[in-house]
Scaffold this motif. Structure first.
Motif, PDB file in Angstrom:
ATOM      1  N   THR A 142       0.925  -1.249   0.007  1.00 21.59           N
ATOM      2  CA  THR A 142       0.103   0.008  -0.075  1.00 21.59           C
ATOM      3  C   THR A 142       0.763   1.180  -0.008  1.00 21.59           C
ATOM      4  O   THR A 142       0.334   2.569  -0.196  1.00 21.59           O
ATOM      5  N   VAL A 171      -1.107  -6.437   0.228  1.00 20.63           N
ATOM      6  CA  VAL A 171      -2.702  -6.859  -0.301  1.00 20.63           C
ATOM      7  C   VAL A 171      -2.413  -7.777  -1.460  1.00 20.63           C
ATOM      8  O   VAL A 171      -1.538  -7.419  -2.342  1.00 20.63           O
ATOM      9  N   PHE A 190      -7.111  -9.352   1.580  1.00 19.85           N
ATOM     10  CA  PHE A 190      -6.781  -8.438   2.487  1.00 19.85           C
ATOM     11  C   PHE A 190      -6.133  -8.788   3.616  1.00 19.85           C
ATOM     12  O   PHE A 190      -6.671  -9.713   4.338  1.00 19.85           O
ATOM     13  N   GLY A 215      -3.481 -12.064   4.863  1.00 16.63           N
ATOM     14  CA  GLY A 215      -3.092 -11.365   3.352  1.00 16.63           C
ATOM     15  C   GLY A 215      -2.687 -12.407   2.307  1.00 16.63           C
ATOM     16  O   GLY A 215      -2.203 -11.825   1.310  1.00 16.63           O
TER      17      GLY A 215
END
Length: 299
Positions: A142, A171, A190, A215
Motif C-alpha cells: 500500500t 494486499v 486483505f 493477506g
C-alpha cells in the motif's frame, strides 16, 4: 482368543481370506497403541495422494500434512477427536523443520516433466486457447517500496522525496488470464480479520475481496478463488478447461480439487522456481507449444 472370536463373528476364514480384509479386522479389533483415525484403504488413499503431490512438485510439509489429514477425515466421515475441529489440524505442537520436495531446484528434469504432463493433457483433451488459463498471485504494497526517479537540478548531489510515514501493508492479488487474452476480474486478499465494504471502493466490476488475517493465499481461501474463477470462465463438466498455476501448497485444498473435478478443470502445476543460475533450456522442448503461450526464462 479375542482375535479368533473376531474372525469367527465376521465369518472370515484365515486360510482363504484376503490380506487386506484381515488387516482391517485386526485394526478394528485391537485396543493397543494409539487410536487410529483411518482404516487401511483410507490410509492408502492418503499416502497415494501425498506421493502424487510430490511427483507434481507439490511437496507437503509436516504441518500441511496435519491439515490435509483433518480435511480428509471430515470428507470421509471418520471419527476424530473434538479438538481437531477447534484447531482444524491434528495438534497444536510446533512441527520440526523438515525439508520439502518443492525446494527442488528448477531444472531440466522438472521442466521436461511439466511439458510431458502438458502434452499428455492436450493429447487427451484438445483445448482451444480460450479454455487454457494461467493463474498467479502477486503482492501489492500500500506504500511504495522503491522510490521512482525524479527530475532535479543538474549537479545536485542529494534529492529528497516525500513518502508516507506509515509502513504500509501487503494486499495479495490473484488473477487469471487465458491464452486468447481474456481475463477474469481480480481477486483481492486483505490482511484483515474482518472484510469491510470500504476495502473494495472503486474496485473494477466483478472484483472480489476477502480477508483472512495474513493477506496471503491459503487452503481456506483458494476454494473461494476457484468459485470466482468458475463463475467468470463458465467452466463446467461438459467443457474441459485447463488451469496452469504455481506449486503453492494452498492449491492442494481438497475442496478446491473437488470443485475442479466437478467443473471439468484440469489443474497443472508449473515446476518450482529456480534460486540459482539456470542453464539454457533446449529450444526444442518448447517448440511443440509455440504460439500457445509465451515462454520466458531468466538466469
Amino acid at each position: 482368543m479375542r482375535y479368533i472370536a473376531a474372525f469367527d463373528s465376521a465369518s472370515i476364514d484365515v486360510t482363504t481370506a484376503n490380506a487386506d480384509a484381515i488387516k482391517n479386522l485386526l485394526a478394528e479389533s485391537t485396543t493397543m497403541g494409539t487410536k487410529t483415525i483411518f482404516n487401511i484403504e483410507q490410509e492408502k488413499a492418503l499416502i497415494s495422494y501425498i506421493l502424487q503431490a510430490s511427483n507434481i512438485n507439490y511437496g507437503i510439509s509436516l504441518m500441511e500434512l496435519r491439515k490435509l489429514a483433518y480435511e480428509f477425515a471430515r470428507k470421509v466421515g471418520a471419527s476424530y477427536p473434538d479438538p481437531w475441529n477447534d484447531n482444524q489440524n491434528l495438534s497444536l505442537r510446533t512441527p520440526e523443520q523438515v525439508s520439502q520436495s518443492r525446494a527442488k531446484r528448477f531444472n531440466k528434469e522438472n521442466v521436461d516433466a511439466f511439458f510431458a504432463n502438458l502434452s499428455s493433457v492436450l493429447g487427451k483433451t484438445p483445448l482451444e486457447p480460450h479454455r487454457i488459463w494461467n493463474m498467479d498471485e502477486t503482492g501489492c504494497p500500500t506504500v511504495p517500496t522503491r522510490p521512482v526517479k525524479t527530475i532535479a537540478r543538474k549537479g545536485q548531489k542529494q534529492v529528497g522525496s516525500s513518502t508516507s510515514a506509515g509502513k504500509g501493508t501487503n494486499v495479495s492479488l490473484a488473477l487469471a488470464v487465458s491464452a486468447s487474452g481474456q481475463s477474469i476480474p481480480p481477486f483481492f486478499l486483505f490482511p484483515r480479520v474482518n472484510m469491510k465494504e470500504i476495502f473494495m471502493t472503486h474496485a473494477s466490476h466483478g472484483a472480489v475481496g476477502v480477508a483472512n488475517g495474513s493477506g496471503y493465499m491459503n487452503s481456506d481461501v483458494f476454494p473461494q478463488f476457484m468459485r470466482h474463477f468458475i463463475k467468470h470462465t463458465g467452466a463446467n463438466a461438459d467443457s474441459a478447461t485447463m488451469l496452469l498455476l504455481d506449486n503453492h501448497g494452498s492449491h492442494l485444498s481438497i475442496e478446491a480439487i473437488d470443485l475442479a473435478l466437478d467443473h471439468g478443470i484440469t489443474l497443472l502445476s508449473f515446476p518450482p522456481k529456480c534460486t540459482h543460475k539456470m542453464q539454457p533450456l533446449d529450444v526444442a522442448v518448447f517448440a511443440p507449444f509455440k504460439g500457445m503461450m509465451t515462454v520466458k526464462h531468466d538466469a
